[in-house]
Scaffold this motif. Structure first.
Motif, PDB file in Angstrom:
ATOM      1  N   GLN A 188       0.847  -1.181   0.000  1.00  0.00           N
ATOM      2  CA  GLN A 188       0.000   0.000   0.000  1.00  0.00           C
ATOM      3  C   GLN A 188       0.888   1.237   0.000  1.00  0.00           C
ATOM      4  O   GLN A 188       1.925   1.274   0.667  1.00  0.00           O
ATOM      5  N   MET A 191      -2.020   7.532  -2.212  1.00  0.00           N
ATOM      6  CA  MET A 191      -2.736   7.891  -3.435  1.00  0.00           C
ATOM      7  C   MET A 191      -2.279   9.265  -3.934  1.00  0.00           C
ATOM      8  O   MET A 191      -1.957  10.154  -3.157  1.00  0.00           O
ATOM      9  N   SER A 228      -7.414   5.401 -10.610  1.00  0.00           N
ATOM     10  CA  SER A 228      -6.246   5.234  -9.743  1.00  0.00           C
ATOM     11  C   SER A 228      -4.954   5.655 -10.428  1.00  0.00           C
ATOM     12  O   SER A 228      -4.036   6.160  -9.783  1.00  0.00           O
ATOM     13  N   ALA A 250      -6.974   7.103  -5.658  1.00  0.00           N
ATOM     14  CA  ALA A 250      -7.146   5.867  -4.893  1.00  0.00           C
ATOM     15  C   ALA A 250      -7.552   4.723  -5.811  1.00  0.00           C
ATOM     16  O   ALA A 250      -8.231   4.919  -6.820  1.00  0.00           O
ATOM     17  N   ALA A 279      -3.861   4.486  -1.539  1.00  0.00           N
ATOM     18  CA  ALA A 279      -4.899   4.868  -0.589  1.00  0.00           C
ATOM     19  C   ALA A 279      -4.464   6.069   0.228  1.00  0.00           C
ATOM     20  O   ALA A 279      -3.304   6.479   0.202  1.00  0.00           O
ATOM     21  N   ILE A 586     -12.429   6.137   1.302  1.00  0.00           N
ATOM     22  CA  ILE A 586     -10.984   6.370   1.195  1.00  0.00           C
ATOM     23  C   ILE A 586     -10.228   5.979   2.462  1.00  0.00           C
ATOM     24  O   ILE A 586      -9.008   5.779   2.414  1.00  0.00           O
ATOM     25  N   GLY A 601      -5.760   3.541   3.963  1.00  0.00           N
ATOM     26  CA  GLY A 601      -7.068   3.176   3.437  1.00  0.00           C
ATOM     27  C   GLY A 601      -7.920   2.352   4.374  1.00  0.00           C
ATOM     28  O   GLY A 601      -8.207   2.742   5.516  1.00  0.00           O
TER      29      GLY A 601
END
Length: 635
Positions: A188, A191, A228, A250, A279, A586, A601
């Protein structure tokens, strides 16, 4: 005639390794210039010739505690084959036959005797992590060698590692954007940002395979969700293992990796697929989860009692929070020495209704708060009043509280204390016309601050009907109905308000007395169908108790605190386009996951987030959370 090939490991940097030879026989010595593998060499005599290979294992680095990448302490044996024939196996330990100590630099020398006719031959080397050429193959390579009578050639050799797994490491030294996760769980990252990632192939024992004999690493992204914009590309700069991971918003995607060995003998290409997620990142900037109080301080030493509304001061980057019966200032600091310093500027633990300065002023459980940057005023919805607070930043004017409208609870338009409000919640300041807008039960009211002029404190209802609460009818002015209004945000550029109404997000045109005044339109959610579902327009669902809402002036998006679902949602107004009313979660979980956790996220957790404020400088939201904390949501 005996020919010597002395093999040793040479390294340019910690992550560059090679197996190279130097001229000489079994005990060293000099010879003619090197013959590069694959070159014709010198003319062959065709006579039979013997040779031996000297394997030198490098010393462990005193600074890193590591040996070079291709031959590690796990390497226990090597096989040497000529022209694909039966290999000669040599165990690599001080007690092995043909091995001896070689000194401080190469503590082990092992001699492998081989036989071949004079001429050009292919030598194949394979290393293993067990004795007697057993266990995992760690490296493999073939070279072409010309044996010439009377010569002792020096032969450069690089052993290409056999890829068995991947390792992907975020490079925080050259990228401030964090990446978390693992190959198996996925990664992860933030974003709308980019980050650097170092991707290496490892051999079966977890050794890096890098440098001249390393596999070629390729990385690509597939299946990126709409909006994204997740991509990966080589970062350049001379490191073929360094990549740039980026996104525009995201979403998720799949990262496909391949490691193609430098030599066919080292096996076929290794592949892997890894889940990627771009995220928002949730962190706690002030307060300690589960600890309630009214204590000024820094970071977790500060305590909050009931942080509700938040307002952002773009002039100095401060956050103003209404907390129980106080107004408090939070300086996020963004990692500097003044990170998250909390100071009370007005009110105290003793609630009441008294104008005054600092702790001499009394507040009566304020909810929403708005900031007027041009005049450096805060406005709060407090009980049945609208009150003005001067932040002052430590001057004599700090924390001065003045009531500008309301007093007696009710629902009457008017001026100053002649106007009546009934426990308004949300409040927003419109810089374009210097007016305030508040959500008051089932109506939207306009308040003119006036700053002491004749126009001060004029309250006007622009939409909704206090006699028809519980409705959700779109319309104009008093013909429109609302269910249960909480937060609101203003888009000064387009003259629109956005309000959080029970389980829906609705748009209200300001209009300022024109025919377009007070036109109410539902853009997302449905008050008759509450729940939790991302989607578009009325197909999206919010849980009851939808409260605060913030407007992102940079891209026109809205951010909503879905209190009962314990998450933050993004809403694209769209203004009638195909993108209208698209709702995306989000940060946070759902109504069954109300707790506390920082993270990216859906892995982050809130326990009833309230009234977000948008910070355009850092592209972040700040929200008060019912865990007695102030949380930052980096977008």
């Amino acid at each position: 005639m005996r020919y010597g090939i002395r093999l040793s490991f040479v390294f340019a940097t910690l992550l560059t390794a090679g197996l190279a030879g130097c001229g000489g026989g079994g005990a060293g010595g000099s010879g003619p210039a090197a013959v590069i593998p694959g070159s014709p060499g010198l003319p062959s005599t065709g006579a039979a010739a013997n040779a031996h290979v000297v394997i030198s294992i490098p010393k462990t680095s005193a600074s890193t505690g590591r040996v070079p990448a291709y031959v590690s302490p796990a390497t226990q044996s090597i096989s040497v084959a000529i022209d694909g024939g039966t290999p000669t196996v040599q165990n690599l330990s001080p007690s092995s036959p043909n091995c001896s100590s070689a000194g401080a630099t190469y503590p082990l020398n092992c001699t492998v005797p081989v036989s071949a006719t004079a001429g050009t031959h292919t030598l194949t080397f394979i290393t293993y992590d067990q004795a007697n050429a057993a266990g995992n193959q760690l490296s493999a390579n073939s070279i072409s060698v010309s044996f010439v009578a009377g010569q002792n050639p020096a032969i450069p050799v690089v052993l290409a590692g056999v890829p068995a797994s991947f390792q992907a490491n975020p490079v925080t030294a050259i990228s401030s954007t964090p990446i978390v996760g693992s190959i198996t769980a996925g990664y992860q990252f933030l974003m709308g940002a980019s980050a650097k990632m170092l991707i290496n192939a490892l051999d079966a024992d977890g050794n890096y395979i890098v440098g001249p004999g390393a596999p070629t690493i390729a990385a690509s992204v597939t299946g990126a969700t709409t909006g994204s914009g997740i991509t990966i590309a080589p970062a350049g700069g001379g490191n073929p293992n360094l990549f740039t991971l980026a996104s525009t918003g995201a979403g998720s995607a799949t990262l496909a990796l391949s490691a193609t060995p430098a030599a066919s003998l080292a096996g076929s290409a290794l592949t892997a697929t890894i889940r990627l997620s771009a995220a928002a990142l949730v962190t706690t900037v002030a307060g300690k989860a589960g600890v309630r109080g009214l204590v000024d301080g820094t970071g977790t030493s500060a305590e909050f009692s009931s942080p509700n509304g938040d307002a952002y001061d773009s002039a100095n980057g401060d956050i103003y929070v209404v907390d129980s019966c106080t107004v408090r200032e939070v300086t996020p600091g963004n990692g500097s020495a003044n990170s998250a310093t909390v100071t009370t500027i007005a009110g105290s633990a003793t609630c009441g209704d008294v104008d005054g300065s600092g702790t001499g002023a009394k507040l009566n459980s304020p909810s929403g708060i708005a900031y007027d940057r041009a005049n450096d005023y805060l406005y709060i919805a407090d009980g049945c009043e609208i009150r003005q607070v001067t932040p002052g930043n430590g001057t004599a004017n700090s924390g001065v509280v003045t009531t500008i409208a309301g007093g007696t609870c009710g629902e009457a338009d008017g001026t100053g204390t002649g106007a009546q409000l009934y426990y308004p919640d949300g409040i927003a300041y419109d810089a374009a016309n210097q007016d305030l807008y508040v959500t008051d039960q089932c109506t939207i009211r306009q308040v003119t601050p006036g700053n002491g002029t004749l126009n001060s404190g004029i309250v006007t209802t622009i939409a909704g009907n206090s006699m028809m609460c519980g409705g959700s009818a779109d319309g104009t002015g008093t013909s429109a109905t609302f269910d249960s209004l909480w937060g609101l945000a203003v888009d000064s550029a387009n003259g629109d308000l956005y309000v959080a109404d029970y389980c829906s997000v609705r748009q209200v045109t300001i209009g300022n007395g024109s025919a377009n005044s007070g036109v109410v339109t539902t853009i997302a959610g449905n008050n008759s169908t509450c729940g939790f579902a991302d989607g578009t327009g009325t197909a999206a669902q919010f849980f009851w108790g939808l409260n605060g809402i913030a407007y992102d002036s940079t891209n026109g998006d809205l951010y909503v605190a879905d209190e009962s679902n314990c998450n933050l949602r993004q809403v694209t107004p769209g203004n009638g386009t195909a993108n209208s009313g698209v709702v995306t979660t989000i940060a946070g979980g759902n109504s069954t996951q109300c707790t506390f956790a920082d993270g990216f996220g859906s892995s982050a957790r809130f326990n009833s987030p309230y009234f977000p404020a948008y910070d355009p400088t850092n592209n972040s939201l700040y929200v008060g959370d019912d865990t007695y904390t102030i949380r930052q949501v980096q977008l």
